[in-house]
Write a protein that holds these residues in place. Structure first.
Motif, PDB file in Angstrom:
ATOM      1  N   THR A 311       0.819  -1.204   0.000  1.00 31.99           N
ATOM      2  CA  THR A 311       0.000   0.000   0.000  1.00 31.99           C
ATOM      3  C   THR A 311       0.856   1.259   0.000  1.00 31.99           C
ATOM      4  O   THR A 311       1.929   1.307   0.610  1.00 31.99           O
ATOM      5  N   SER A 312       0.346   2.281  -0.654  1.00 32.61           N
ATOM      6  CA  SER A 312       1.002   3.592  -0.628  1.00 32.61           C
ATOM      7  C   SER A 312       0.493   4.447   0.522  1.00 32.61           C
ATOM      8  O   SER A 312       0.970   5.572   0.717  1.00 32.61           O
ATOM      9  N   SER A 317       5.297   3.117   2.165  1.00 29.52           N
ATOM     10  CA  SER A 317       5.737   4.082   1.148  1.00 29.52           C
ATOM     11  C   SER A 317       7.013   4.798   1.552  1.00 29.52           C
ATOM     12  O   SER A 317       7.666   5.424   0.711  1.00 29.52           O
ATOM     13  N   THR A 318       7.396   4.712   2.848  1.00 34.09           N
ATOM     14  CA  THR A 318       8.602   5.392   3.304  1.00 34.09           C
ATOM     15  C   THR A 318       9.848   4.525   3.191  1.00 34.09           C
ATOM     16  O   THR A 318      10.962   5.047   3.285  1.00 34.09           O
ATOM     17  N   SER A 322       9.332   1.709  -4.905  1.00 36.07           N
ATOM     18  CA  SER A 322       8.437   1.141  -5.907  1.00 36.07           C
ATOM     19  C   SER A 322       9.168   0.899  -7.224  1.00 36.07           C
ATOM     20  O   SER A 322       9.861   1.771  -7.754  1.00 36.07           O
ATOM     21  N   VAL A 328       4.476  -0.169  -5.071  1.00 34.08           N
ATOM     22  CA  VAL A 328       3.700   0.590  -4.095  1.00 34.08           C
ATOM     23  C   VAL A 328       2.539   1.243  -4.829  1.00 34.08           C
ATOM     24  O   VAL A 328       2.739   2.049  -5.736  1.00 34.08           O
ATOM     25  N   VAL A 329       1.301   0.888  -4.433  1.00 39.13           N
ATOM     26  CA  VAL A 329       0.109   1.366  -5.137  1.00 39.13           C
ATOM     27  C   VAL A 329      -0.975   1.729  -4.127  1.00 39.13           C
ATOM     28  O   VAL A 329      -0.938   1.301  -2.970  1.00 39.13           O
ATOM     29  N   ASP A 330      -1.940   2.521  -4.584  1.00 40.17           N
ATOM     30  CA  ASP A 330      -3.113   2.845  -3.769  1.00 40.17           C
ATOM     31  C   ASP A 330      -4.117   1.704  -3.910  1.00 40.17           C
ATOM     32  O   ASP A 330      -4.701   1.530  -4.988  1.00 40.17           O
TER      33      ASP A 330
END
Length: 399
Positions: A311-312, A317-318, A322, A328-330
């Motif tokens: 998940t983003s 995401s930190t 990606s 990394v995606v929503d």
């Protein structure tokens, strides 16, 4: 440097979860480094008393909380004196130099009160409990909100497992400063002998597995993953989800309504070895959380050499790059999540490159590093540094 640390956990063995794993590994690392450590955790009514795990004493302490009804207040009035005596007895018996709250809840309220009474340094470590709880404990409990604010103000150092966690503490609970101490992961657990797990579900060599694991609650987003796998419309792909929670039956119903049938499997809660076994057997590990404090599943996937789709929305995401060591995606965008899964499933070379990069990335996230960070914090808590500093800013922030 302190020689006695009480890790005051909101939950612990025999329960499974992120904070339970974090505290257990940290306790073992601290002990190996020469620190005398105990784990104090919440008695959930099981009356386990004092036990031992990994040669470390575990005290299950009562933490009754007041409520608004007359009956509940009466029960609290009867239970509270005995609970407080149990906490004071633990303190007098172990004589800790530092109280370290891991994941603030009723455990944090009692530990903060004990720190004030015994004049002990207090360290707080948040794991996203302020926003990851599906039942919104902090939104519904003024006592917890006030207690956390006061504990943060009194704490020598407050840590979060990610900047996402620290930002929430700053925005809503008055934190100034703060230190990132990320999660870690240990060596791969030893695998028990027996048939491959996919074989136990009747899956063959040609079946491709998307694996996910975590609490079966809305915040973890497994319903979003069901929609994405259904959108693949691929009879060779099976979604396997491990964990327990209130959404088990709704997830099964959703999968049936989306036409997945036997291509959706719930396998219940797994220990670390079970999670690792499924990850090694899966073609992709997915973490579809609507919001994530850190995402230890990412580290476990990297360790297992499994391609990762994360998940983003939050912690991953930190630290996940990606296109390099994961995608990394929503996850709220079904088409985007499905496309990420499809790319990893269909492009073997790309999947292998993600897995190889993940194996390299995971080397930076060891429990030894986590324990070393905490040890430095304990030293600063017992011997304040020279010069002015804020109550939670005695170490530089790390991300």
């Amino acid at each position: 440097m302190p020689t006695r640390v009480a890790l005051v956990a909101s939950s612990y063995h025999p329960h499974l979860g992120g904070v339970e794993s974090h505290v257990r590994h940290v306790a073992s690392e601290l002990r190996a480094a020469g620190t005398d450590v105990e784990v104090w955790t919440v008695d959930r009514g099981e009356h386990l008393g004092t036990t031992e795990l990994d040669d470390i004493r575990v005290r299950h302490l009562p933490t009754p909380m007041p409520a608004r009804s007359v009956g509940a207040m009466a029960r609290f009035a009867l239970a509270a004196p005995g609970a407080w005596r149990a906490w004071r007895s633990a303190q007098r018996s172990f004589r800790p130099d530092v109280l370290h709250v891991q994941c603030f809840g009723p455990n944090g309220l009692y530990a903060a009160a004990l720190a004030r009474r015994a004049r002990l340094p207090l360290v707080l470590s948040s794991h996203g409990e302020t926003f990851m709880d599906d039942h919104d404990a902090f939104g519904t409990s003024a006592l917890l909100r006030r207690g956390l604010r006061e504990a943060i103000s009194a704490a020598t150092v407050t840590t979060g497992c990610s900047q996402e966690v620290l930002d929430d503490l700053r925005d809503r609970f008055g934190l100034v400063g703060g230190v990132v101490v990320p999660n870690g992961v240990g060596p791969a657990p030893e695998q028990p002998s027996g048939p491959p797990r996919r074989g136990l579900l009747g899956l063959g060599a040609g079946d491709r597995v998307v694996f996910a694991v975590g609490r079966l609650e809305r915040m973890k987003g497994f319903d979003l993953l069901v929609d994405a796998v259904a959108a693949l419309d691929d009879p060779s792909v099976t979604l396997v989800v491990a964990g327990s929670g209130s959404q088990a039956d709704p997830l099964a119903a959703l999968a049936q309504s989306r036409g997945l049938g036997d291509r959706f499997r719930l396998v219940g809660p797994l220990d670390e070895a079970g999670v690792d076994a499924w990850m090694r057997d899966a073609q992709v590990v997915a973490m579809p959380s609507r919001r994530e404090a850190f995402g230890i599943v990412a580290l476990e996937a990297w360790r297992a050499g499994s391609p990762l789709v994360a998940t983003s929305l939050g912690g991953p995401s930190t630290f996940v790059q990606s296109g390099v060591d994961g995608l990394v995606v929503d996850p709220r965008d079904t088409a985007t999540l499905a496309a990420a899964l499809r790319r990893v499933l269909d492009d073997r070379a790309f999947a292998a490159s993600l897995a190889a990069a993940g194996r390299r990335s995971v080397e930076a996230f060891t429990w030894t590093r986590v324990a070393r960070d905490y040890t430095a914090i304990y030293a600063s808590a017992v011997v304040p540094p020279s010069g002015p500093s804020g109550p939670s800013g005695t170490l530089p922030s790390r991300s």
